[in-house]
Scaffold this active site. Structure first.
Site, mmCIF file in Angstrom:
data_model
loop_
_atom_site.group_PDB
_atom_site.id
_atom_site.type_symbol
_atom_site.label_atom_id
_atom_site.label_comp_id
_atom_site.label_asym_id
_atom_site.label_seq_id
_atom_site.Cartn_x
_atom_site.Cartn_y
_atom_site.Cartn_z
ATOM 1 N N ARG A 96 -0.627 7.766 3.647
ATOM 2 C CA ARG A 96 -1.209 9.058 3.320
ATOM 3 C C ARG A 96 -2.183 9.481 4.414
ATOM 4 O O ARG A 96 -3.141 8.763 4.712
ATOM 5 C CB ARG A 96 -1.931 8.965 1.978
ATOM 6 C CG ARG A 96 -2.233 10.348 1.420
ATOM 7 C CD ARG A 96 -2.435 10.273 -0.057
ATOM 8 N NE ARG A 96 -3.718 9.641 -0.350
ATOM 9 C CZ ARG A 96 -4.486 9.998 -1.367
ATOM 10 N NH1 ARG A 96 -4.106 10.941 -2.169
ATOM 11 N NH2 ARG A 96 -5.621 9.399 -1.581
ATOM 12 N N THR A 137 -4.885 15.545 5.620
ATOM 13 C CA THR A 137 -4.021 16.467 4.858
ATOM 14 C C THR A 137 -3.666 15.919 3.472
ATOM 15 O O THR A 137 -3.207 16.666 2.615
ATOM 16 C CB THR A 137 -2.698 16.705 5.614
ATOM 17 O OG1 THR A 137 -2.002 15.450 5.678
ATOM 18 C CG2 THR A 137 -2.933 17.213 7.030
ATOM 19 N N ASP A 154 -3.887 -2.399 -8.152
ATOM 20 C CA ASP A 154 -3.060 -2.142 -6.969
ATOM 21 C C ASP A 154 -1.903 -3.153 -6.966
ATOM 22 O O ASP A 154 -2.119 -4.357 -6.801
ATOM 23 C CB ASP A 154 -3.913 -2.283 -5.704
ATOM 24 C CG ASP A 154 -3.124 -1.865 -4.469
ATOM 25 O OD1 ASP A 154 -3.514 -0.889 -3.827
ATOM 26 O OD2 ASP A 154 -2.099 -2.516 -4.156
ATOM 27 N N ASP A 168 -1.580 -5.347 -3.780
ATOM 28 C CA ASP A 168 -2.630 -6.366 -3.693
ATOM 29 C C ASP A 168 -2.399 -7.499 -4.693
ATOM 30 O O ASP A 168 -2.572 -8.671 -4.368
ATOM 31 C CB ASP A 168 -4.009 -5.742 -3.969
ATOM 32 C CG ASP A 168 -4.537 -4.980 -2.754
ATOM 33 O OD1 ASP A 168 -3.991 -5.176 -1.652
ATOM 34 O OD2 ASP A 168 -5.494 -4.204 -2.918
#
Ligand code: URA
Length: 209
Positions: free
Chosen positions: A104, A108, A200, A203
């Site tokens: 990402r 933006t 996550d 993770d």
């Protein structure tokens, strides 16, 4: 297939609960993901086309069902998708495999592709895109757009957990792509994590933090 299928099978739900628990160790989390991925794969491949093949059993000839058409393509969205991929490949070892890497952009907030490698003749295969967490849906929608640009026509999206926001985003961008998931959670938090979720996924799968 319906646009959204939630796999409510007791084995899936039990394993998912164990995965959600914060105390579940990395090795157990990974093993559970492998097991659950096979149960989800069973659902996502339920309507694969079949054809008859003439075979000989030790006792008699017969016409027996086999999968028709080209081999499946499994496409993992890096890195967490690999946890689902590994389990499904045990079930469908002849599947072709692709990878999509997206990050990402901090400015933006849009997904940017850094890796794209998919099997040939994508348009003639069922393409199952795998990513455990359908959160905002932005990277999932971008990944599916890339697959369509590469020729894919018959795509399904397989995840473990989905947020309502991600489902809505996918439905808006790709109404033709059925989603199969083990659960739909309540919402996203301000950081884009699925709540209550499982944290996550990458993770927890790889022991990174
Ligand atoms: N990705 C994750 O790994 N977890 C979430 O809750 C959302 C996105």
């Amino acid at each position: 297939m319906d646009h959204l299928t939630v796999v409510t099978h007791p084995l899936v739900q039990h394993k998912l609960t164990l995965m959600r628990e914060a105390e579940t160790p990395t090795a157990v989390f990974r093993q559970l993901l492998r097991e659950i991925s096979q149960l989800l794969a069973y659902e996502v491949t339920r309507e694969l086309p079949m054809e008859q093949k003439r075979i000989e059993t030790p006792l008699a000839p017969m016409d027996a069902p086999v999968l028709a058409g080209r081999k499946l393509a499994l496409v993992s969205i890096l890195r967490a998708g690999n946890g689902l991929l590994d389990g499904i490949l045990e079930l469908v070892p002849s599947a072709r495999v692709g990878f999509i890497g997206l990050y990402r952009d901090e400015k933006t907030l849009q997904p940017v592709e850094y890796y794209f490698k998919v099997p040939e003749l994508l348009g003639e295969r069922l393409v199952i895109t795998v990513d455990p967490m359908l959160a905002t849906g932005n990277s999932s929608a971008a990944a599916v757009t890339k697959l369509k640009e590469a020729g894919a026509k018959n795509i399904r999206f397989l995840c473990l957990l989905a947020a309502p926001e991600g489902i809505a985003r996918m439905k808006e961008a790709h109404p033709d792509v059925p989603i199969v998931t083990a659960a739909v959670d309540e919402k996203l938090n301000e950081k884009g994590y699925i709540m209550p979720g499982l944290g996550d996924a990458g993770d927890r799968m790889y022991g990174t933090k």
